[in-house]
Write a protein that holds these residues in place. Structure first.
Motif, mmCIF file in Angstrom:
data_model
loop_
_atom_site.group_PDB
_atom_site.id
_atom_site.type_symbol
_atom_site.label_atom_id
_atom_site.label_comp_id
_atom_site.label_asym_id
_atom_site.label_seq_id
_atom_site.Cartn_x
_atom_site.Cartn_y
_atom_site.Cartn_z
ATOM 1 N N TYR A 136 0.806 -1.223 0.000
ATOM 2 C CA TYR A 136 0.000 0.000 0.000
ATOM 3 C C TYR A 136 0.834 1.265 0.000
ATOM 4 N N GLY A 137 2.110 1.167 0.359
ATOM 5 C CA GLY A 137 2.973 2.328 0.327
ATOM 6 C C GLY A 137 3.047 3.049 1.653
ATOM 7 N N SER A 138 3.735 4.190 1.624
ATOM 8 C CA SER A 138 3.975 4.998 2.810
ATOM 9 C C SER A 138 3.144 6.273 2.754
ATOM 10 N N THR A 139 3.273 7.083 3.793
ATOM 11 C CA THR A 139 2.457 8.288 3.940
ATOM 12 C C THR A 139 3.333 9.483 4.269
ATOM 13 N N LYS A 197 2.145 6.933 -1.068
ATOM 14 C CA LYS A 197 0.888 6.834 -1.813
ATOM 15 C C LYS A 197 -0.278 7.497 -1.092
ATOM 16 N N HIS A 198 0.032 8.259 -0.056
ATOM 17 C CA HIS A 198 -1.027 8.967 0.663
ATOM 18 C C HIS A 198 -0.450 10.219 1.297
ATOM 19 N N SER A 373 -7.124 -1.282 3.382
ATOM 20 C CA SER A 373 -7.013 -0.239 2.368
ATOM 21 C C SER A 373 -7.808 1.008 2.751
ATOM 22 N N ASP A 374 -9.009 0.817 3.279
ATOM 23 C CA ASP A 374 -9.820 1.951 3.720
ATOM 24 C C ASP A 374 -9.116 2.715 4.840
ATOM 25 N N TYR A 375 -8.573 1.961 5.796
ATOM 26 C CA TYR A 375 -7.935 2.605 6.945
ATOM 27 C C TYR A 375 -6.653 3.328 6.525
ATOM 28 N N PHE A 376 -5.935 2.740 5.575
ATOM 29 C CA PHE A 376 -4.723 3.384 5.064
ATOM 30 C C PHE A 376 -5.045 4.742 4.451
ATOM 31 N N ASP A 377 -6.122 4.814 3.703
ATOM 32 C CA ASP A 377 -6.449 6.036 2.962
ATOM 33 C C ASP A 377 -6.912 7.185 3.840
ATOM 34 N N VAL A 378 -7.322 6.918 5.076
ATOM 35 C CA VAL A 378 -7.824 8.019 5.913
ATOM 36 C C VAL A 378 -6.886 8.387 7.054
ATOM 37 N N ALA A 379 -5.894 7.555 7.359
ATOM 38 C CA ALA A 379 -5.060 7.774 8.541
ATOM 39 C C ALA A 379 -3.833 8.621 8.220
ATOM 40 N N LEU A 396 -1.110 -9.479 5.248
ATOM 41 C CA LEU A 396 -0.488 -8.535 4.321
ATOM 42 C C LEU A 396 1.001 -8.314 4.587
ATOM 43 N N LEU A 397 1.477 -8.657 5.761
ATOM 44 C CA LEU A 397 2.865 -8.379 6.113
ATOM 45 C C LEU A 397 3.827 -9.279 5.332
ATOM 46 N N PRO A 398 5.012 -8.775 5.015
ATOM 47 C CA PRO A 398 5.989 -9.573 4.265
ATOM 48 C C PRO A 398 6.327 -10.901 4.927
#
Length: 409
Positions: A136-139, A197-198, A373-379, A396-398
């Motif tokens: 999902y990437g970083s912020t 990505k955010h 994904s939802d939580y990633f996009d708002v936090a 999801l973790l490596p």
């Protein structure tokens, strides 16, 4: 090692992460002489809040460290903590009561931190980087302002230390107001160089509430610099008295919107948040604004934050449940009693209280159809406990791909 066994190991790490997040970690700062802070590893820059349990002017501290299973723990210095970070001559190790728990690695410094805006402003004083995963990437989180106008009116939120942080660090670290061009250049570099990505845009209250014009200018500048119409940005705003203003943030290109209610209980609200009552119409208006935003932005595209621990747990959970039923996510990170806030010297609830809160909130979100994904996009960062619970639950973790044997002593 099978996935279920990996999950059980990760849940144990999660419990330790939660304890350290609540209690902080003791460290002799001299051990960081062996760590290339500001070079290979990411250094703290106080863009908005001091999150350590005491100030440390002139002393470099890391932003966070990584457990063997891949969970990130934000660094919060507290010399009273039973947890300690030590250097054994080869590696850094977390201990509790002098007993080794696990070795850790540190946040790598992002590439864009070494660059500057066209006006010469270092990017690390504009956008704070939070490491995420490879999926999902970083912020990056930008505090356009490191001060809040509520101070001038004597209406600061009682848990907040934004103005105290500015007084302590801003001049020393070169932190000031950011203009749209600076923000856009930093965000563009972070997207290109560091898997970001955010973007989260926040700050203190602006005098005369000129937020919407500023945020629109930032959105336009970021779109131009990145070439992205949808740059996955969250606008963190105060509830506008005119709710139609919310539509303008959507039109400007922000994917998500945040309005942090902070406290659910109607009796606590005016005491803890005098400025949000005086300047934003009070608790009921904030709730109406969040309800309106949910209709404008859609499910999973609006969040509200709660300062978990400042009011009884059932009250916060009632708010989380209500918002989730509207398609709104909530942040419930543990209340850190920040140095310089009006509540300095108080205590957040014990660690188990906060861990239970995280699991209960995750259950609410999952029941309402939300995902990582939802939580990633708002936090503002991808490192809340609920991110971890989602990541473990959704594998999801490596570590689920490499399946090494890792141990917790």
């Amino acid at each position: 090692m099978g996935n279920e066994a990996i999950k059980q190991k990760l849940y144990k790490e999660l419990a330790i992460k939660n304890e350290i997040s609540v209690e902080g970690i003791n460290v002799d700062p001299h051990i960081f002489e062996h760590l290339d802070l500001g070079g290979e590893y990411q250094e703290q820059v106080h863009l908005c809040f001091e999150m350590d349990h005491e100030t440390h002017e002139g002393i470099e501290m890391p932003t966070g460290f990584i457990t063997p299973g891949g969970l990130r723990i934000s660094f919060k210095w507290d010399r009273r903590s039973d947890f300690e970070l030590v250097y054994d001559g080869k590696q850094y190790v977390v201990t509790k009561d002098k007993k080794e728990i696990f070795p850790v690695t540190f946040d790598k410094r992002p590439n864009f931190y070494g660059l500057k805006a066209s006006d010469g402003t270092p990017f690390n004083t504009i956008a704070g980087f939070s490491q995420g995963d490879t999926i999902y990437g970083s912020t990056v989180s930008i505090a356009y302002s490191n001060e809040c106008a509520l101070k001038d009116k004597g209406q600061d939120c009682l848990f907040c230390n934004i103005n105290a942080t500015k007084s302590t660090y801003a001049e020393k670290e070169g932190i000031g107001w950011k203009n749209p061009r600076q923000i856009a250049e930093a965000v563009s570099a972070a997207f290109k160089l560091d898997g970001v990505k955010h973007m989260n845009l926040t700050g203190g209250f602006i005098p005369e509430r000129r937020e919407v014009d500023y945020y629109i200018d930032v959105a336009e500048a970021v779109q131009e610099a990145t070439g992205l119409q949808d740059f996955n940005g969250t606008a963190v705003i105060g509830a506008p008295l005119d709710l139609s203003v919310i539509d303008k943030y959507k039109e400007a290109g922000f994917r998500t919107l945040a309005m942090n209610l902070e406290v659910w209980d109607e009796n606590y609200y005016p005491v803890i948040l005098p400025g949000k009552v005086a300047q934003c119409g009070g608790r009921e208006h904030w709730i109406k604004a969040i309800e309106y935003a949910a209709k404008v932005f859609g499910k999973g595209k609006v969040r509200s934050g709660f300062v978990a621990g400042i009011e009884p747990k059932p009250a916060t959970l009632q708010g989380v449940e209500y918002f989730a039923s509207l398609g709104v996510l909530a942040l419930t990170g543990a209340w850190t009693v920040n140095p310089g806030s009006a509540l300095q010297g108080h205590r957040t609830p014990e660690a188990q209280w906060h861990l239970d809160m995280a699991y209960k909130c995750h259950d609410i979100f999952k029941r309402n159809g939300f995902t990582y994904s939802d939580y990633f996009d708002v936090a503002p960062s991808p490192n809340f406990l609920i991110h971890d619970i989602f990541a473990i639950d959704e594998e999801l973790l490596p570590v689920f791909k490499t399946a090494p044997v890792f141990s917790i002593v």
